[in-house]
Scaffold this motif. Structure first.
Motif, PDB file in Angstrom:
ATOM      1  N   LEU A  16       9.656  11.566 -99.911  1.00 29.92           N
ATOM      2  CA  LEU A  16      11.105  11.415-100.010  1.00 29.92           C
ATOM      3  C   LEU A  16      11.693  12.259-101.130  1.00 29.92           C
ATOM      4  O   LEU A  16      12.913  12.277-101.322  1.00 29.92           O
ATOM      5  CB  LEU A  16      11.462   9.939-100.246  1.00 29.92           C
ATOM      6  CG  LEU A  16      11.105   8.981 -99.104  1.00 29.92           C
ATOM      7  CD1 LEU A  16      11.345   7.531 -99.517  1.00 29.92           C
ATOM      8  CD2 LEU A  16      11.919   9.310 -97.863  1.00 29.92           C
ATOM      9  N   GLY A  17      10.827  12.956-101.875  1.00 29.76           N
ATOM     10  CA  GLY A  17      11.313  13.873-102.896  1.00 29.76           C
ATOM     11  C   GLY A  17      11.324  13.325-104.304  1.00 29.76           C
ATOM     12  O   GLY A  17      11.981  13.901-105.175  1.00 29.76           O
ATOM     13  N   THR A 479      19.659  18.024-106.403  1.00 28.91           N
ATOM     14  CA  THR A 479      19.049  18.645-105.222  1.00 28.91           C
ATOM     15  C   THR A 479      18.364  17.638-104.320  1.00 28.91           C
ATOM     16  O   THR A 479      17.660  18.012-103.384  1.00 28.91           O
ATOM     17  CB  THR A 479      18.009  19.695-105.660  1.00 28.91           C
ATOM     18  OG1 THR A 479      17.008  19.046-106.472  1.00 28.91           O
ATOM     19  CG2 THR A 479      18.664  20.809-106.452  1.00 28.91           C
ATOM     20  N   ALA A 480      18.540  16.339-104.578  1.00 28.41           N
ATOM     21  CA  ALA A 480      17.887  15.321-103.755  1.00 28.41           C
ATOM     22  C   ALA A 480      18.392  15.383-102.320  1.00 28.41           C
ATOM     23  O   ALA A 480      19.541  15.736-102.061  1.00 28.41           O
ATOM     24  CB  ALA A 480      18.138  13.930-104.342  1.00 28.41           C
ATOM     25  N   ALA A 481      17.525  15.030-101.383  1.00 22.51           N
ATOM     26  CA  ALA A 481      17.860  15.102 -99.958  1.00 22.51           C
ATOM     27  C   ALA A 481      18.938  14.091 -99.600  1.00 22.51           C
ATOM     28  O   ALA A 481      19.119  13.073-100.269  1.00 22.51           O
ATOM     29  CB  ALA A 481      16.614  14.852 -99.126  1.00 22.51           C
ATOM     30  N   PRO A 501       8.787  17.371-104.055  1.00 20.44           N
ATOM     31  CA  PRO A 501       8.942  16.217-104.937  1.00 20.44           C
ATOM     32  C   PRO A 501       9.741  16.582-106.176  1.00 20.44           C
ATOM     33  O   PRO A 501       9.519  17.624-106.781  1.00 20.44           O
ATOM     34  CB  PRO A 501       7.492  15.848-105.283  1.00 20.44           C
ATOM     35  CG  PRO A 501       6.697  16.340-104.121  1.00 20.44           C
ATOM     36  CD  PRO A 501       7.393  17.597-103.678  1.00 20.44           C
ATOM     37  N   GLU A 502      10.655  15.705-106.537  1.00 24.45           N
ATOM     38  CA  GLU A 502      11.563  15.967-107.664  1.00 24.45           C
ATOM     39  C   GLU A 502      11.407  14.872-108.703  1.00 24.45           C
ATOM     40  O   GLU A 502      11.472  13.688-108.409  1.00 24.45           O
ATOM     41  CB  GLU A 502      13.004  15.966-107.144  1.00 24.45           C
ATOM     42  CG  GLU A 502      14.039  16.156-108.233  1.00 24.45           C
ATOM     43  CD  GLU A 502      15.435  16.050-107.638  1.00 24.45           C
ATOM     44  OE1 GLU A 502      16.144  15.079-107.967  1.00 24.45           O
ATOM     45  OE2 GLU A 502      15.795  16.936-106.848  1.00 24.45           O
ATOM     46  N   ARG A 503      11.197  15.258-109.944  1.00 23.77           N
ATOM     47  CA  ARG A 503      11.073  14.272-110.996  1.00 23.77           C
ATOM     48  C   ARG A 503      12.436  13.816-111.453  1.00 23.77           C
ATOM     49  O   ARG A 503      13.433  14.479-111.207  1.00 23.77           O
ATOM     50  CB  ARG A 503      10.308  14.844-112.200  1.00 23.77           C
ATOM     51  CG  ARG A 503       8.798  14.862-111.965  1.00 23.77           C
ATOM     52  CD  ARG A 503       8.072  15.102-113.275  1.00 23.77           C
ATOM     53  NE  ARG A 503       6.655  14.949-113.078  1.00 23.77           N
ATOM     54  CZ  ARG A 503       6.016  13.802-113.173  1.00 23.77           C
ATOM     55  NH1 ARG A 503       6.678  12.699-113.431  1.00 23.77           N
ATOM     56  NH2 ARG A 503       4.713  13.747-112.989  1.00 23.77           N
TER      57      ARG A 503
END
Length: 509
Positions: A16-17, A479-481, A501-503
């Motif tokens: 899910l990022g 930039t999250a989906a 994947p985003e922290r």
């Protein structure tokens, strides 16, 4: 986590990022207890019993069953969503995935304002009980000080981390459910003045509604409408629950079942213990709860009951604050708020978002302090709280229905299968009907702005959110989906990775 295999929860979040910095230390029972203490049958029933009994007489108890079924439909829809998107923050990230950034931002705005105001209303409502327990002179100043103390204590407990939050929720649940059973059982054994037939007697309340009992019942049913929310808090802490996709939908349903049963039992015991229902309806007895408890338990017994009630208030405030802080954190992680760098930080020591938690303490405290300037102003603000929560719910329910009609097929471990569309549509119909009932004008003798107070307060909050949304366009950041539920459902019916994947934004503190 380089070189370490991902757990199922970590892998699902990565798809899910996100990479979570929370600690998965909340068990199924702790998660359920969090939702239960937020719903808090003792707080809801004790707060609204007198006004609902006066409005609709004893049959108002049936609204608890009607509303319980309606909110169960909403909980089932939420269960499907959180099972596929077990992300911290609840309503905001769910709306983001189902519809898009703008809809999600406005949903989160409405829900955040409602949560923060509800914290203020719950702690303010606990003030008179705390003052009575401490033998303090009842006054606005005393109530404000007690409310601020309750906020401070809830913040201290929430700062201790997920494990302490879960333990506090379990203690709150245990105390409240045992207290509800003990108090209700004792009332039925020793203070019963009515028989069950009274549950079908409107006690003359239909006269104020042109001879039709429907109007009286709808006015009295607000005790049910105000009772059945809190289950969504189970999903707000999704990144702190192992096997969240399977456990949280179950915890949500348990919250409705157990909380609804406890609320109905307490309400039944109180109704059958009121010696003169006609006096309550006429306004001669404005506080039947205190009279019943005093007669049943005496001075010292009533103090014990007060202690149980206060634990219920504290547990409710604790759960509300936890939900609000995770919502703000989720917003900030997607860079949707000013100061997102700080608000998205997680304390390495406690595993909680300290700055988001601070906001969830300071804003309610300011609302409470506003009563020193104008009690009427505080009433106007708080009148939005429940409407805002229902509106936030229905914005997600509508987003889910829209996504479903466009091809979304829930792919989490909990799904409703072929019943999904019907349940989703029914949940939306129920929610809209409940909100119409909440804002319906019922005091024609008052000034028009007081008669439409709840509707106006809702319009102000939504309008302010739209102004901020249009003028600052916060949704452009991050930039999250977003809006990917439909494409996932159409392409494969499975959850796919929308982006790398985003922290979380900002370093851990």
């Amino acid at each position: 986590m380089s070189g370490t295999p991902l757990t199922q929860d970590e892998a699902q979040l990565a798809a899910l990022g996100y990479t979570s910095e929370f600690r998965r230390e909340m068990s199924l029972w702790a998660n359920f207890s969090l939702g239960f203490t937020y719903l808090s049958p003792v707080v809801g029933i004790y707060t609204l019993f007198a006004s609902s009994l006066a409005a609709g007489g004893p049959p108002m108890i049936w609204s608890l069953l009607v509303v319980g079924v309606g909110q169960l439909l909403v909980a089932l829809v939420f269960g499907e969503i959180v099972s596929q998107y077990p992300v911290a923050g609840g309503l905001y990230p769910w709306a983001r995935r189902l519809w898009g950034r703008k809809w999600a931002w406005l949903t989160g705005w409405v829900y955040a304002v409602a949560l923060l105001v509800t914290i203020a209303s719950v702690t303010y409502g606990s003030g008179p009980y705390l003052a009575a327990l401490l033998d303090l002179e009842p006054s606005t100043g005393t109530t404000v000080l007690c409310a601020l103390g309750m906020i401070a204590l809830a913040t201290l407990l929430n700062s201790g981390g997920t494990r302490l939050l879960g333990l506090a929720a379990i203690i709150g649940f245990t105390t409240e459910i045992l207290g509800a059973l003990a108090v209700g059982g004792w009332l039925l054994l020793t203070e019963r003045h009515q028989d069950l037939g009274v549950l079908f007697d409107g006690a003359g309340t239909s006269a104020a509604h042109g001879g039709s009992y429907l109007g009286a019942f709808l006015a009295a049913s607000l005790i049910g409408v105000f009772q059945y929310y809190g289950f969504e808090a189970c999903g707000d802490v999704a990144e702190e629950v192992p096997r969240a996709g399977a456990r949280i939908p179950r915890a949500m349903r348990m919250t409705i079942y157990v909380g609804g049963a406890a609320a109905t039992f307490v309400c039944l015991a109180l109704v059958l213990s009121v010696p003169d229902i006609g006096a309550v309806v006429s306004g001669e007895d404005a506080d039947p709860v205190s009279g019943v408890l005093g007669a049943a338990f005496g001075t010292w017994g009533a103090r014990v009951v007060l202690g149980i009630v206060l634990i219920s208030f504290l547990s409710c405030a604790l759960s509300l604050q936890a939900a609000a802080s995770r919502l703000l954190y989720s917003y900030a992680r997607d860079r949707m708020l000013p100061g997102s760098g700080r608000l998205s930080r997680i304390s390495r020591r406690q595993g909680v978002p300290p700055y988001a938690l601070g906001v969830a303490a300071v804003v309610p405290a300011l609302v409470v302090l506003a009563s020193r300037v104008s009690e009427d102003a505080t009433t106007k603000i708080i009148s939005f709280a429940v409407l805002g929560i229902y509106l936030g719910f229905q914005m997600v329910v509508l987003a889910a229905l829209r996504a479903r009609l466009k091809g979304w097929r829930p792919s989490g471990s909990f799904t409703l299968g072929r019943w999904g569309l019907a349940v989703n549509a029914a949940a939306l119909v129920y929610g809209v009907a409940a909100m119409v009932n909440m804002v319906w004008p019922r005091t024609p003798e008052a000034a028009w702005y007081d008669d439409y107070l709840t509707l106006l307060s809702g319009a102000v909050v939504v309008g302010a959110g739209l102004v901020v949304l249009v003028t600052t366009r916060p949704y452009r950041h991050g930039t999250a989906a977003y809006g990917d539920a439909v494409s996932e459902g159409v392409s494969s019916g499975r959850t796919v990775s929308p982006s790398p994947p985003e922290r979380s934004a900002g370093p851990s503190g």
